[in-house]
Motif scaffolding. Structure first.
Motif, PDB file in Angstrom:
ATOM      1  N   THR A 333      27.700  63.092  72.545  1.00 41.29           N
ATOM      2  CA  THR A 333      28.883  62.358  72.090  1.00 41.29           C
ATOM      3  C   THR A 333      29.759  61.910  73.247  1.00 41.29           C
ATOM      4  OG1 THR A 333      30.119  64.435  71.813  1.00 41.29           O
ATOM      5  CG2 THR A 333      28.931  63.587  69.899  1.00 41.29           C
ATOM      6  N   LYS A 334      29.324  62.152  74.480  1.00 43.55           N
ATOM      7  CA  LYS A 334      30.101  61.737  75.637  1.00 43.55           C
ATOM      8  C   LYS A 334      29.491  60.494  76.258  1.00 43.55           C
ATOM      9  CE  LYS A 334      32.070  66.208  76.895  1.00 43.55           C
ATOM     10  NZ  LYS A 334      32.323  67.164  77.997  1.00 43.55           N
ATOM     11  N   GLY A 335      30.344  59.671  76.832  1.00 42.66           N
ATOM     12  CA  GLY A 335      29.866  58.452  77.467  1.00 42.66           C
ATOM     13  C   GLY A 335      30.295  58.379  78.913  1.00 42.66           C
ATOM     14  N   ALA A 336      30.313  57.158  79.437  1.00 48.17           N
ATOM     15  CA  ALA A 336      30.649  56.964  80.844  1.00 48.17           C
ATOM     16  C   ALA A 336      32.109  57.256  81.126  1.00 48.17           C
ATOM     17  CB  ALA A 336      30.318  55.533  81.256  1.00 48.17           C
ATOM     18  N   GLU A 337      32.958  57.294  80.081  1.00 45.60           N
ATOM     19  CA  GLU A 337      34.376  57.574  80.304  1.00 45.60           C
ATOM     20  C   GLU A 337      34.603  58.921  80.959  1.00 45.60           C
ATOM     21  OE1 GLU A 337      33.222  58.862  76.206  1.00 45.60           O
ATOM     22  OE2 GLU A 337      33.002  57.033  77.376  1.00 45.60           O
ATOM     23  N   ALA A 338      33.607  59.844  80.843  1.00 39.74           N
ATOM     24  CA  ALA A 338      33.717  61.152  81.484  1.00 39.74           C
ATOM     25  C   ALA A 338      33.692  61.039  83.001  1.00 39.74           C
ATOM     26  CB  ALA A 338      32.574  62.060  81.015  1.00 39.74           C
ATOM     27  N   SER A 339      33.241  59.903  83.537  1.00 40.18           N
ATOM     28  CA  SER A 339      33.192  59.720  84.982  1.00 40.18           C
ATOM     29  C   SER A 339      34.266  58.757  85.475  1.00 40.18           C
ATOM     30  CB  SER A 339      31.805  59.217  85.409  1.00 40.18           C
ATOM     31  OG  SER A 339      31.509  57.990  84.783  1.00 40.18           O
ATOM     32  N   GLY A 340      35.277  58.519  84.648  1.00 40.55           N
ATOM     33  CA  GLY A 340      36.430  57.745  85.110  1.00 40.55           C
ATOM     34  C   GLY A 340      36.424  56.276  84.780  1.00 40.55           C
ATOM     35  N   THR A 341      35.547  55.843  83.862  1.00 40.17           N
ATOM     36  CA  THR A 341      35.536  54.426  83.498  1.00 40.17           C
ATOM     37  C   THR A 341      36.048  54.268  82.063  1.00 40.17           C
ATOM     38  OG1 THR A 341      34.154  52.448  83.348  1.00 40.17           O
ATOM     39  CG2 THR A 341      33.111  54.532  82.776  1.00 40.17           C
ATOM     40  N   VAL A 342      35.856  53.092  81.468  1.00 39.66           N
ATOM     41  CA  VAL A 342      36.356  52.800  80.126  1.00 39.66           C
ATOM     42  C   VAL A 342      35.214  52.862  79.118  1.00 39.66           C
ATOM     43  CG1 VAL A 342      38.321  51.433  80.880  1.00 39.66           C
ATOM     44  CG2 VAL A 342      36.101  50.327  80.600  1.00 39.66           C
ATOM     45  N   ASP A 343      35.555  52.883  77.836  1.00 38.21           N
ATOM     46  CA  ASP A 343      34.530  53.029  76.800  1.00 38.21           C
ATOM     47  C   ASP A 343      34.326  51.754  75.991  1.00 38.21           C
ATOM     48  OD1 ASP A 343      36.841  52.910  75.336  1.00 38.21           O
ATOM     49  OD2 ASP A 343      36.710  54.935  74.518  1.00 38.21           O
ATOM     50  N   HIS A 344      34.646  50.608  76.593  1.00 37.40           N
ATOM     51  CA  HIS A 344      34.438  49.347  75.873  1.00 37.40           C
ATOM     52  C   HIS A 344      33.946  48.278  76.851  1.00 37.40           C
ATOM     53  CE1 HIS A 344      38.623  49.462  77.345  1.00 37.40           C
ATOM     54  NE2 HIS A 344      38.399  48.206  77.670  1.00 37.40           N
ATOM     55  N   ARG A 345      33.289  47.269  76.315  1.00 40.89           N
ATOM     56  CA  ARG A 345      32.716  46.214  77.147  1.00 40.89           C
ATOM     57  C   ARG A 345      33.795  45.365  77.800  1.00 40.89           C
ATOM     58  NH1 ARG A 345      26.923  43.839  75.216  1.00 40.89           N
ATOM     59  NH2 ARG A 345      25.864  45.849  75.066  1.00 40.89           N
ATOM     60  N   LEU A 346      33.467  44.889  79.005  1.00 42.79           N
ATOM     61  CA  LEU A 346      34.386  44.074  79.783  1.00 42.79           C
ATOM     62  C   LEU A 346      33.982  42.610  79.795  1.00 42.79           C
ATOM     63  CD1 LEU A 346      34.585  46.472  82.869  1.00 42.79           C
ATOM     64  CD2 LEU A 346      36.067  46.458  80.862  1.00 42.79           C
ATOM     65  N   SER A 347      32.766  42.328  79.400  1.00 42.57           N
ATOM     66  CA  SER A 347      32.251  40.958  79.475  1.00 42.57           C
ATOM     67  C   SER A 347      32.701  40.124  78.285  1.00 42.57           C
ATOM     68  CB  SER A 347      30.720  40.970  79.534  1.00 42.57           C
ATOM     69  OG  SER A 347      30.178  41.670  78.427  1.00 42.57           O
ATOM     70  N   CYS A 348      32.761  38.839  78.501  1.00 39.67           N
ATOM     71  CA  CYS A 348      33.124  37.883  77.452  1.00 39.67           C
ATOM     72  C   CYS A 348      32.054  37.888  76.366  1.00 39.67           C
ATOM     73  CB  CYS A 348      33.263  36.492  78.072  1.00 39.67           C
ATOM     74  SG  CYS A 348      33.481  35.160  76.872  1.00 39.67           S
ATOM     75  N   LYS A 349      32.470  37.963  75.109  1.00 43.44           N
ATOM     76  CA  LYS A 349      31.506  38.002  74.012  1.00 43.44           C
ATOM     77  C   LYS A 349      30.785  36.677  73.844  1.00 43.44           C
ATOM     78  CE  LYS A 349      33.779  41.546  71.204  1.00 43.44           C
ATOM     79  NZ  LYS A 349      34.387  41.853  69.884  1.00 43.44           N
ATOM     80  N   ALA A 350      31.472  35.599  74.126  1.00 44.31           N
ATOM     81  CA  ALA A 350      30.888  34.275  73.882  1.00 44.31           C
ATOM     82  C   ALA A 350      29.722  33.994  74.824  1.00 44.31           C
ATOM     83  CB  ALA A 350      31.959  33.202  74.034  1.00 44.31           C
ATOM     84  N   CYS A 351      29.864  34.323  76.107  1.00 43.25           N
ATOM     85  CA  CYS A 351      28.804  34.005  77.078  1.00 43.25           C
ATOM     86  C   CYS A 351      28.088  35.253  77.581  1.00 43.25           C
ATOM     87  CB  CYS A 351      29.390  33.244  78.261  1.00 43.25           C
ATOM     88  SG  CYS A 351      30.581  34.197  79.242  1.00 43.25           S
ATOM     89  N   ARG A 352      28.472  36.440  77.072  1.00 40.60           N
ATOM     90  CA  ARG A 352      27.860  37.709  77.468  1.00 40.60           C
ATOM     91  C   ARG A 352      27.948  37.957  78.972  1.00 40.60           C
ATOM     92  NH1 ARG A 352      22.366  38.123  73.711  1.00 40.60           N
ATOM     93  NH2 ARG A 352      23.433  37.924  71.699  1.00 40.60           N
ATOM     94  N   GLY A 353      29.046  37.514  79.552  1.00 40.83           N
ATOM     95  CA  GLY A 353      29.281  37.788  80.966  1.00 40.83           C
ATOM     96  C   GLY A 353      28.724  36.757  81.916  1.00 40.83           C
ATOM     97  N   ASP A 354      27.977  35.768  81.431  1.00 38.36           N
ATOM     98  CA  ASP A 354      27.375  34.779  82.319  1.00 38.36           C
ATOM     99  C   ASP A 354      28.407  33.813  82.891  1.00 38.36           C
ATOM    100  OD1 ASP A 354      24.870  35.826  81.974  1.00 38.36           O
ATOM    101  OD2 ASP A 354      24.324  34.468  80.355  1.00 38.36           O
ATOM    102  N   GLY A 355      29.474  33.576  82.147  1.00 34.87           N
ATOM    103  CA  GLY A 355      30.469  32.608  82.583  1.00 34.87           C
ATOM    104  C   GLY A 355      30.124  31.181  82.206  1.00 34.87           C
ATOM    105  N   ARG A 356      28.917  30.991  81.681  1.00 33.66           N
ATOM    106  CA  ARG A 356      28.465  29.655  81.283  1.00 33.66           C
ATOM    107  C   ARG A 356      27.703  29.731  79.969  1.00 33.66           C
ATOM    108  NH1 ARG A 356      28.772  25.858  85.289  1.00 33.66           N
ATOM    109  NH2 ARG A 356      29.359  26.635  87.355  1.00 33.66           N
ATOM    110  N   VAL A 357      27.797  28.666  79.182  1.00 29.83           N
ATOM    111  CA  VAL A 357      27.034  28.581  77.943  1.00 29.83           C
ATOM    112  C   VAL A 357      25.736  27.812  78.177  1.00 29.83           C
ATOM    113  CG1 VAL A 357      29.007  28.805  76.427  1.00 29.83           C
ATOM    114  CG2 VAL A 357      28.381  26.547  77.277  1.00 29.83           C
TER     115      VAL A 357
END
Length: 501
Positions: A333-357
């Motif tokens: 039940t533990k995720g990466a937040e245990a190592s000092g990061t966040v528990d949600h995605r940072l990338s844009c949902k529309a382009c999935r982080g590519d920056g371009r469509v």
């Protein structure tokens, strides 16, 4: 606050009070408060319930008579609340507790039987193994010997790295020291290597499971096909984040007969075969990163490898079945937040982080950055080490050679994109089956409460139509839901203690 004893008195809060307090008063004073509490309690106090709109009916298959019906229009809120089911404790403590309990039962069934697995499985050879990541640079650590805390890393007089920093640390770190897991010299730390290893950790595990089978066959003096006709290797594993931001895997590895848990392995097998095979297999496994201008990395397991036979009693020389099940369930039940990061995605949902469509058109939502709109990596509430790993994911993710690794969508996980917990097909019961049993039990209780035919009765049909209507709580509802969760947790803990007596 409103009078909860049934009177007409209530306190009307104005805008001078905090918004959450005004909302809390409105929730408590609302006519449907009692029903809302009952629905939240049914979810176990879920922190982010799903709101559904719709209806269902139990109909007699022969006559068409409606024996029972339910419509969300009859609810005070017009919605039905359903638990979110998230496994992460940082997202929903209530649902993660259920996931942890299910994982415990899954692991325990594969060790001592139950849930459709025969008790004879406890006599199969099995070990508890931990595989770790290699070092990508010295980090602050807590070292103990003979009950005494030692210095983090010995410091040599006049010894500095190329950036002018001391290569050692004379601190005796406390368990809650924020420096633990952080690089002693961030500029020396191999962040690209760490991120690429993390992105390939799942592939390393897969190849390790194949190599273990090959090594066991070698020990037995048989071909892999001949070995597989007599012995099946079953496993269940979970990934745990270390403070340095890299995962390691805890796994139960078991030898079965060819049919799995229900089949005894040959008499010539024992846990010693696994103890010998696992290190040899781990040393041979490697994965090569994609070819890029940054070079090609040879990715392997770390030198630290722990293998312990699993025994039925804590008094024996090994680790007990219950301890293993509890340990794996805890980290499921533990995720990466245990190592000092966040528990949600940072990338844009529309382009999935590519920056371009497309190759020529930038994404209008993130304006070509690939980040969620309004997000700034430098302002994330994370440790500096996690920030540099996230930034490395973002930089490497821009290289077309690494497109298949999807580093940007998984930057919040510091590059890891594998399953947190997984098992081989024949290890034991599945999580889906456990959830189905629980769902059927609740449905049966509901039918008995309404005097309806038993679940599975061929004379009745269940007809329903549901639509998604939202998710989560208002600020005031969230406070009350947490109180309900704590009460549910206390009741379950008391029931579990009584059952163990």
């Amino acid at each position: 606050m409103g009078n909860q004893d049934g009177g007409d008195e209530s306190v009307q809060l104005t805008g001078e009070h905090p918004a959450w307090l005004v909302d809390l008063a409105q929730v408590i004073n609302s006519p449907g408060h009692d029903r809302w509490q009952a629905m939240v309690a049914a979810t176990g106090g879920c922190a982010s319930p799903v709101h559904l709109i719709g209806e269902s009916a139990i109909v007699h298959g022969g006559t068409g008579e409606v024996l029972h019906s339910y419509d969300t229009r009859d609810e005070p809120s017009g919605h039905l609340l359903v638990a979110c089911g998230n496994r992460r404790a940082s997202v929903c403590a209530a649902c993660s507790a259920v996931y942890r309990a299910d994982t415990f039962q899954l692991i325990r069934a594969g060790l001592s039987g139950g849930k459709g697995v025969p008790e004879q499985v406890s006599g199969h050879p099995r070990v508890f193994a931990t595989l770790t990541a290699p070092s990508f640079g010295p980090v602050h650590t807590r070292r103990e010997k003979n009950g005494k805390v030692r210095t983090c890393r010995p410091r040599r007089r006049g010894k500095h790295c190329e950036h002018g920093n001391d290569v050692g640390c004379l601190a005796r770190h406390e368990p809650n020291d924020d420096r633990l897991g952080q690089p002693i010299c961030p500029d020396c730390y191999d962040y690209p290597g760490a991120v690429l290893w993390q992105a390939h950790a799942g592939a390393l595990w897969h190849r390790f499971t194949l190599e273990v089978r090959r090594e066991l066959a070698r020990q037995a003096g048989m071909s892999r096909a001949a070995f597989g006709r007599q012995v099946r290797v079953s496993f269940a594993k979970v990934a745990e984040y270390q403070r340095r931001g890299l995962v390691h895997f805890h796994a139960v590895i078991r030898l079965d007969g060819p049919k799995g848990a229900t089949d005894l392995p040959p008499e010539w097998t024992d846990h010693g075969m696994l103890v010998r095979a696992i290190p040899a297999a781990a040393r041979r496994v490697e994965v090569l990163s994609p070819v890029s201008p940054l070079g090609r990395r040879r990715l392997v397991w770390g030198d630290q490898l722990d293998i312990r036979p699993i025994v039925m009693s804590e008094a024996l020389d090994g680790v007990s079945e219950r301890a293993v099940a509890g340990y794996i369930a805890k980290y499921a039940t533990k995720g990466a937040e245990a190592s000092g990061t966040v528990d949600h995605r940072l990338s844009c949902k529309a382009c999935r982080g590519d920056g371009r469509v497309s190759d020529l058109i930038p994404c209008e939502h993130c304006r070509g950055t690939g980040l969620r709109p309004g997000l700034n990596l430098e302002l994330l509430p994370v440790t500096e080490h996690a920030r540099r790993m996230i930034r490395t994911c973002w930089e490497l993710g821009a290289h077309p050679e690494y497109a298949g690794l999807r580093l940007r969508p998984w930057a919040h996980m510091l590059g890891f994109r594998g399953h947190f917990s997984s098992k081989s097909r024949h290890y034991s019961v599945t999580l889906g089956k456990l959830r189905g049993i629980r769902s059927d039990h609740r449905a049966q209780e509901s039918r008995e409460r309404h005097g309806l035919p038993a679940l599975g009765d061929a004379t009745t049909l269940v007809i329903g139509h549901w639509r998604f209507a939202g998710i989560g709580h208002s600020p005031g509802e969230a406070i009350l839901a947490e109180q309900i969760r704590q009460r549910v947790q206390t009741v379950r803990a008391i029931a579990a203690q009584r059952a163990a007596e």
